[in-house]
Design an enzyme around this catalytic site. Structure first.
Site, short mmCIF file in Angstrom:
data_model
loop_
_atom_site.label_atom_id
_atom_site.label_comp_id
_atom_site.label_asym_id
_atom_site.label_seq_id
_atom_site.Cartn_x
_atom_site.Cartn_y
_atom_site.Cartn_z
N ASP A 96 15.18 -12.66 -2.81
CA ASP A 96 14.27 -12.23 -3.43
C ASP A 96 13.70 -10.92 -2.58
OD1 ASP A 96 11.64 -11.35 -5.37
OD2 ASP A 96 10.47 -11.77 -3.87
N ASP A 98 11.06 -8.06 -3.25
CA ASP A 98 9.77 -7.32 -2.71
C ASP A 98 9.02 -8.82 -1.74
OD1 ASP A 98 9.13 -4.77 -3.71
OD2 ASP A 98 9.68 -5.30 -5.88
N GLY A 139 6.17 -7.92 -12.22
CA GLY A 139 6.69 -6.97 -13.03
C GLY A 139 6.08 -5.93 -13.73
N GLY A 140 5.94 -4.93 -12.89
CA GLY A 140 5.00 -3.48 -12.48
C GLY A 140 4.58 -3.32 -14.26
N ARG A 143 2.52 -5.89 -15.46
CA ARG A 143 1.09 -5.98 -14.20
C ARG A 143 0.52 -4.91 -14.33
NH1 ARG A 143 3.78 -5.75 -9.21
NH2 ARG A 143 4.10 -7.43 -9.71
N HIS A 172 5.55 3.88 -15.24
CA HIS A 172 6.67 2.57 -14.58
C HIS A 172 8.03 3.51 -14.01
CE1 HIS A 172 9.08 -0.92 -13.06
NE2 HIS A 172 8.31 -1.25 -12.26
N SER A 212 15.66 -9.91 -8.26
CA SER A 212 13.80 -9.78 -8.48
C SER A 212 13.10 -9.22 -10.13
CB SER A 212 13.81 -8.45 -8.22
OG SER A 212 12.78 -7.60 -7.87
#
Length: 348
Positions: A96, A98, A139-140, A143, A172, A212
């Site tokens: 992964d 992050d 996921g940004g 999120r 993003h 990721s």
């Protein structure tokens, strides 16, 4: 003396019949060999040996003694020993990004999100605790969408659903630009042992991938700038929208699955398929419970290296749990340890 273990309830351990605990060599070191014991969720362990201390403050006492196991669980063991028997190596090692390669979340992604919100004058700030909760959403873009759906959209946000998707995408994109600037300046270091383990894998012909749900550009920047171009050209990246964002396939969906888990699972399955390796021959390095669940659902072995935001999560199903990979002389595990997991025995 041969190592034995007494398990107080059903738990997951690894013992090798030819494992030796030599009191004049292994036991005077900080670490036990990976061939002796991987980990146990038990609260009682007996070892036919003298006292020895394992990293992380865990102590195994003499025969029939009780070991002081942090949190009821042995979580940190070294994995290299010159006397260790040879083991088959994984066909692929998957990381992964992050929290595993770099502990990016608190002082990387979170700061970049907040700087983006400030630039757009949205009146939104994610503090450390709130962001920790939001990390449960993979996921940004997802999120931000989930957060705004819950607390209300900013006044400057558009009203239609389609326009809001574009709005989130633009936020993003800017957040990724700010995050990449941090990476390019090398303000966020690699976690201990990451480069070492990747080098061991590449030197032994083990395929390496970074998997990721984060933005592919951000992941690529981390790999390129922090691991260097020589390693980067040998590492496959599966990230961001590499798998479609669609509703769960009913064929593979089950009661414990969620949309985010399925996306993570799809990435691991795509990686093993593209690399041409069987999932059962892969070892994943994760830092979160959802990533662990995805790796195990894909049929892969999974080692957890806890990160700042995930230290208290439930990793009961992990094949091993550590605080980091570690560099010598504080190495926690190496490539041989990853291979030993493929030969694990399950004892109740």
């Amino acid at each position: 003396m041969a190592a034995t273990a007494t398990i107080s309830h059903s738990s997951l351990i690894t013992l090798y019949s030819n494992s030796q605990l030599n009191t004049s060599s292994v036991l005077k070191n900080t670490f036990l060999s990976s061939t002796s014991l991987v980990y146990s969720s038990s609260s009682t362990i007996s070892i036919n040996s003298c006292n020895t201390k394992i990293c992380g403050g865990v102590t195994l006492k003499s025969r029939n003694g009780r070991g002081g196991i942090r949190g009821g669980r042995l979580v940190c063991l070294a994995a290299s020993s010159s006397s260790a028997p040879s083991v088959n190596l994984p066909k692929a090692l998957m990381f992964d990004c992050d929290g595993v390669l770099v502990d990016t979340e608190k002082d990387g992604h979170r700061i970049s999100f907040n700087d983006t919100f400030a630039e757009k004058e949205l009146g939104v700030t994610w503090d450390v605790d709130l962001y920790g909760e939001l990390l449960k959403i993979g996921g940004g873009k997802e999120r931000m969408t989930a957060y705004f759906n819950k607390v209300g959209w900013p006044e400057k946000a558009p009203k239609s659903e389609e326009e809001r998707k574009d709005f989130i995408a633009s936020l993003h994109k800017r957040k990724t630009e700010l995050f990449m600037a941090l990476i390019e300046k090398k303000l966020l270091p690699l976690r201990p042992g990451v480069a070492k383990l990747i080098d061991q894998a590449l030197d032994n012909g083990v395929k390496v991938a970074v998997c990721s749900t984060s933005n592919e550009k951000a992941v690529t920047a981390i790999v390129s700038f922090l691991l260097g171009p020589k390693r980067a050209e040998q590492i496959q990246i599966y990230a961001g929208d590499v798998v479609p964002r669609k509703k769960p396939d009913p064929v593979i969906c089950c009661s414990f699955c969620s949309y985010f888990l399925l996306r993570w699972l799809a990435i691991y399955l795509l990686a093993s398929s593209t690399l041409g390796v069987d999932p059962s021959s892969c070892v994943v390095i994760e830092d979160s419970a959802i990533g662990l669940a995805a790796a195990k659902a894909a049929g892969m072995k999974c080692i957890v290296t806890k990160s700042g935001y995930t230290a208290e999560e439930d990793f009961l199903n992990a094949d091993a749990v550590f605080d980091c990979i570690g560099d010598p002389p504080e190495e926690r595990f190496d490539l041989s340890f990853c291979g030993s997991l493929l030969e694990k025995q399950y004892v109740s």
